[in-house]
Design a protein around this motif. Structure first.
Motif: not given
Length: 804
Positions: A66-81, A104-112, A273-274
Motif C-alpha cells: 500500500n506504499e503511496v507518495h507522501l504528498k498524496a496522503v500527508y495531512t499537516e500535524l499539530f506541532i507545538t513548543e 491546541q487552540t492556545q499554543d501556536k503551531p510550529i511547521n516542521c 517540541t511536541e
C-alpha cells in the motif's frame, strides 16, 4: 572542477585515489588531471539529495504493497513548543485520552520546516527534541522535513541531512567507529569522502528518529568525543553530537516517545517540541483524503463523533487508519447504522477484518484449503499475542526475527500465507539486511497482549499469569486476575499498562468472547467476576491516586459496560439543586472528564455547588462546557487562566459569561485571558474581574482586546483593583475604538481621581462609544472630576443611561 593549467588556482584532490594521469615531464604544463575534491563533493551532494528524496517521499500505511507518495496522503500535524519539565514520568495513555486538555487552540503551531530556524533564533544550542506518543506522526514529520529539503523548498542553508533511526543504530551499537564510519553504515555515497572538507566546511543536520527504541546506554556524564576521526562507541558518538562537542556546527533533531525523552538532559536542548497529532479539523481532512467517496467519509466522520472517546483517540493518525478500516467494513459494507463503540470491540472488529480479508483472497479454493488458512491465521494471531505480551512486560515496542522465532513464527514461511500479519505489524529493512519489526501502533500491541492473557486464563496457563502475582498462585480466578492486573497497572509510574488493562477488562466480557470465539477454546460466563471487578475498581477510585490512574480506571468501567459511575456523575450535572453531598477529589476529576468527553453544554456551572474549596481547581477545565461559569471566590490564581484562555479560543466555545471575582489572577493572568478574548471563537460578553489584584497593566491588555475586530465584550467589572488613572486612560483608548461593544463598565474602588473623569469624558464624546452604564463609586473624584465628566454627558454622542 578540472584545470589543465598549473598554478595556484588548480585545486587538487588530497587523495591519490582520484588521480587521473601522471605529470608529463616533456613540457611545463601539468597534463595531470585530478578529480578535484570540490567536484567529488558536488557529486556527493547531488547523489545524497536524490537518495534522501527517494527515502522520504514514499510512505506506507501498515502494508508495504500500500506504499503511496507522501504528498498524496500527508495531512499537516499539530506541532507545538513544549516544556522540558513535562517529560518526566508521563503516562502515555493520558496523552491519548486527555487530548481534550491539550492547549491546541492556545499554543501556536510550529511547521516542521521551521524547527531549526526557531532553534537558531532562540538559543545557541543546536539540539531540537521532539516528543510524541506512538503513532502520532513523529516519523511522518521527519519525512516531510527531509522531502521539502531534498526538493529545495526549505532549509537550503543545510548541505546534508542524515536520517538515523535508532532501531537501525541498534544493529551497530556494540561497535567502535568514528563519525565517518558511523555514517557510512547508513549512506554508501560517503565512501570516497573520508578525508574531505565535507566535515569542516559543510553544514550537517542529523535526525535521530525514535529514541525510545534505542538499546544503547546513554551516559552523558562520560567524556565527550571531539575529533571526527577518533573512534568510540556509538552511544558516546551520539551523546557527543548532542552535547555539541563533536562537529559543533551540526544541527541535531531527536524524536522520542514521552517516556524516553528525559534521557536527553534539558541543558542540551535548545528547542523542545511536541507532536500532538491531528486537530479536530485535521482529523476530518485525513478521513476525507483517505476515503474518496464523500458520502462514506461523511458517514464515518459523523459516526465517530457519536463516541467522544473514539473521536479523541483519532488525534493519533494510526488510530484514524484503524477506525477507518473498521467502519468502512462494518458501518458501510454491512449498512449497519450503529455499532458498539468501546475500544475493545473496535479492536476486535479490526482483528477479525484482517483475518477475513486474507481468507477472502482464497474464495476460489476448496473449503478444506480455506479452513486450513483460517486455522493458520488463528495460530499466527495467538503467537503474535504471546509476543506482544512479552514485549509489553519488557516495555519494548521493537523486535527482530529472532524474537518472532522465539514465539514460534517462521517469518519466511508463515507470512507467505498470512498476509494479515502485514496489517498488524510492519517490517522495515535495517542495516546489513536485518529486518526490524514493530506493531502498527502501540495500542495494537496492548490489545493483543490482553487477548493473550485472557486466553492463558481460559486455558489455565498459570505460568504466564505469574507476571501479575508476587507469589506463585494456582487455580487463579478471573476476579483475582483482574484485581491483580489493576494493582500492577497502578504501580507503573508512566502508565505503560493502562491501555492493556482497559483491553483486558473489555475482552473478559461474554459479548467480547463471542466475537473472538474463533480464537478461544470455550466461552466462560464471567458475569459474577465482572461485577466484583467493577466493585474493586470503584473502591480504588476512592483512594488517593493520581488523576491519570483515576481517569483510566473510569474508562475500565466503561469497557466493562458498567455505566453506574457515569450515570451518577450525570445526575450531578442534570440537577438544578445542590447535589446533597460534596464530591470527593476523585469524583471532581471524573465529573470534569465526563463533561469534556460528552461535550454536554451546561447553562450554568458553579464549582461551589459540587465540592469544597480544596477541589475547585479540579473543575476549572469544565469552563469550556458551559455558557455561564461562576468561578467567583474560588481561590483561582494566574495558573488557572491558561485553561480559561484555551477554552475561549476553542472553535466550539459556548461560554458567554465568566465571573472570576475575588481571584488572585494578577496582571499575568489577564495577559493569558487576553489571548482568549481576541480569538475569533470567543463569545464572552460578560467578564467580571472584581478584586483580582490587577493594575494598569491589565487595562492595557483589555483595551487591546476591545479594539480587536473579534471583540464581543459588552460588560466588564474591574471594581476593587488598583487600576489608578493610568489604567482608565489606557482602557479609554479601547472604548473609543469602532470595534468596541462595551455597554456596562464598573470601576468602583479603583483608586481613581478627577483625571480618570477626563479620560472617560472623552469616551462619552466619541461617536464610536456605546457605553450605557458606568460605575465610578467609592473613588476620590472630587467636584473637578464631576465637572469634567459632565462635559461628556452633554455630548450628542453620549449614550450613557446609568451613572454611579
Amino acid at each position: 572542477m578540472v584545470s589543465s593549467m598549473c598554478g595556484d588556482s588548480l585545486v587538487r584532490s588530497t587523495s591519490t585515489h582520484y588521480r587521473g594521469f601522471e605529470e608529463d615531464p616533456s613540457n611545463n604544463l601539468c597534463s595531470s588531471v585530478y578529480l578535484t575534491e570540490d567536484w567529488m563533493l558536488q557529486k556527493f551532494l547531488e547523489t545524497h539529495k536524490k537518495n534522501m528524496k527517494k527515502k522520504a517521499e514514499r510512505i506506507f500505511e501498515c502494508k508495504k504493497e500500500n506504499e503511496v507518495h507522501l504528498k498524496a496522503v500527508y495531512t499537516e500535524l499539530f506541532i507545538t513548543e513544549g516544556d522540558m519539565k513535562d517529560v518526566y514520568q508521563e503516562r502515555e495513555i493520558l496523552k491519548i485520552d486527555d487530548a481534550f486538555k491539550k492547549k491546541q487552540t492556545q499554543d501556536k503551531p510550529i511547521n516542521c520546516n521551521k524547527l531549526f530556524t526557531l532553534l537558531r533564533e532562540n538559543n545557541e544550542k543546536k539540539i531540537v527534541l521532539t516528543k510524541g506518543i506512538a503513532g502520532v506522526g513523529k516519523t511522518v514529520s521527519v519525512h516531510k522535513f527531509i522531502l521539502d529539503w531534498a526538493e529545495g523548498k526549505a532549509n537550503q542553508d543545510i548541505h546534508c541531512v542524515f536520517l538515523l533511526p535508532f532501531r537501525e543504530i541498534n544493529g551497530i551499537k556494540d561497535r567502535e567507529v568514528n563519525l565517518h564510519e558511523f555514517l557510512l553504515e547508513f549512506y554508501d555515497e560517503l565512501k570516497d569522502l573520508e578525508k574531505s572538507k565535507l566535515y569542516t566546511e559543510y553544514k550537517f543536520a542529523f535526525i535521530f528518529d525514535g529514541l525510545d527504541e534505542s538499546r544503547m546506554p546513554l551516559k552523558f556524564e562520560s567524556e565527550a568525543l571531539k575529533m571526527i576521526d577518533k573512534r568510540s562507541s556509538v552511544d558516546v558518538l551520539f551523546t557527543s553530537l548532542v552535547k555539541g562537542k563533536l562537529l559543533p556546527s551540526a544541527l541535531v533533531w531527536v524524536t522520542s516517545r514521552p517516556a524516553a525523552a528525559n534521557q536527553i538532559p534539558p541543558e542540551y536542548v535548545g528547542l523542545f517540541t511536541e507532536v500532538r497529532g491531528f486537530t479536530d479539523q485535521q482529523k476530518e481532512e485525513y478521513f476525507r483524503k483517505r476515503i474518496k467517496d464523500e458520502t462514506q467519509a461523511s458517514r464515518i466522520i459523523s459516526h465517530i463523533k457519536t463516541s467522544r472517546s473514539l473521536y479523541i483517540m483519532c488525534h493519533i493518525p494510526v488510530f484514524c487508519w484503524i477506525t477507518a478500516t473498521v467502519l468502512q467494513n462494518i458501518l458501510i459494507k454491512n449498512s449497519e447504522e450503529s455499532i458498539s463503540t468501546t475500544l475493545t470491540e473496535m479492536y476486535i472488529h479490526f482483528l477479525l477484518i484482517q483475518m477475513k480479508m486474507k481468507s477472502q483472497k482464497y474464495d476460489e479454493q476448496a473449503e478444506r484449503q480455506r479452513t486450513k488458512l483460517l486455522n493458520l491465521n488463528k495460530e499466527i494471531i495467538l503467537k503474535l499475542a504471546k509476543l506482544a505480551f512479552e514485549l509489553l512486560k519488557q516495555e519494548n515496542i521493537v523486535f527482530y526475527e529472532e524474537d518472532l522465532k522465539a514465539c514460534g513464527i517462521d517469518v519466511c514461511k508463515d507470512t507467505e500465507f498470512t498476509g494479515m500479519i502485514a496489517e498488524i505489524f510492519k517490517m522495515e529493512d535495517g542495516l546489513h539486511e536485518t529486518k526490524v519489526y514493530c506493531f502498527v501502533h502501540l495500542s495494537v500491541q496492548e490489545f493483543l497482549s490482553a487477548v493473550h492473557v485472557f486466553i492463558c486464563y481460559l486455558n489455565k496457563n498459570m505460568q504466564e499469569l505469574q507476571f501479575f502475582f508476587d507469589k506463585p498462585e494456582e487455580n487463579i480466578t478471573l476476579q483475582e486476575l483482574l484485581q491483580k492486573a489493576v494493582d500492577k497497572a497502578m504501580k507503573s509510574k508512566r502508565g505503560h499498562l493502562d491501555l492493556f488493562l482497559r483491553f483486558l477488562m473489555g475482552i473478559s466480557l461474554k459479548s467480547s468472547q463471542n466475537l473472538v470465539k474463533g480464537l478461544i477454546t470455550h466461552i466462560e460466563d464471567t458475569t459474577e467476576s465482572i461485577m466484583k471487578a467493577s466493585k474493586y475498581i470503584k473502591q480504588i477510585q476512592n483512594r488517593n491516586i493520581s488523576d491519570e490512574a483515576l481517569v483510566n480506571l473510569f474508562y475500565c468501567l466503561l469497557e466493562l459496560k458498567d455505566h453506574s459511575l457515569y450515570e451518577e456523575i450525570q445526575s450531578y450535572l442534570s440537577s438544578d439543586e445542590h447535589p446533597g453531598r460534596d464530591l470527593s477529589s476523585s469524583m471532581c476529576t471524573l465529573l470534569t472528564s465526563v463533561l469534556l468527553m460528552s461535550e454536554k453544554v451546561l447553562d450554568e456551572f458553579n464549582p461551589k455547588r459540587f465540592t469544597s474549596p480544596s477541589n475547585y481547581k479540579r473543575l476549572i477545565p469544565a469552563v469550556r462546557c458551559c455558557r455561564k461559569a461562576l468561578f467567583d471566590r474560588c481561590g483561582f490564581d494566574e495558573t488557572c487562566c491558561e485553561t480559561v484562555s484555551s477554552a475561549l479560543q476553542s472553535s466550539n466555545s459556548n461560554l458567554t459569561e465568566l465571573d472570576l471575582t475575588s481571584s488572585r489572577l494578577q496582571d499575568s493572568g489577564v495577559t493569558l485571558i487576553y489571548d482568549g478574548l481576541k480569538s475569533p471563537h470567543c463569545q464572552v460578553n460578560i467578564l467580571r474581574l472584581c478584586g483580582c489584584h490587577l493594575t494598569a497593566q491589565s487595562c492595557e491588555r483589555l483595551s487591546s482586546a476591545l479594539q480587536s475586530s473579534n471583540s464581543v465584550l459588552r460588560e466588564l467589572d474591574l471594581s476593587n483593583n488598583d487600576l489608578q488613572d493610568s489604567g482608565v486612560k489606557l482602557l479609554s483608548d479601547g472604548l473609543k475604538s469602532p470595534n468596541s461593544k462595551m455597554e456596562i463598565l464598573r470601576f468602583s474602588i479603583c483608586n481613581l481621581t478627577a483625571q480618570s473623569c477626563g479620560s472617560l469624558s472623552s469616551v462619552l464624546k466619541s461617536s464610536n462609544s456605546v457605553l450605557r452604564e458606568l460605575d465610578l463609586s467609592n473613588n476620590d473624584l472630587q467636584d473637578s472630576g464631576v465637572t469634567l465628566l459632565s462635559e461628556g454627558l452633554k455630548s450628542p454622542n453620549c449614550q450613557l443611561k446609568i451613572l454611579r
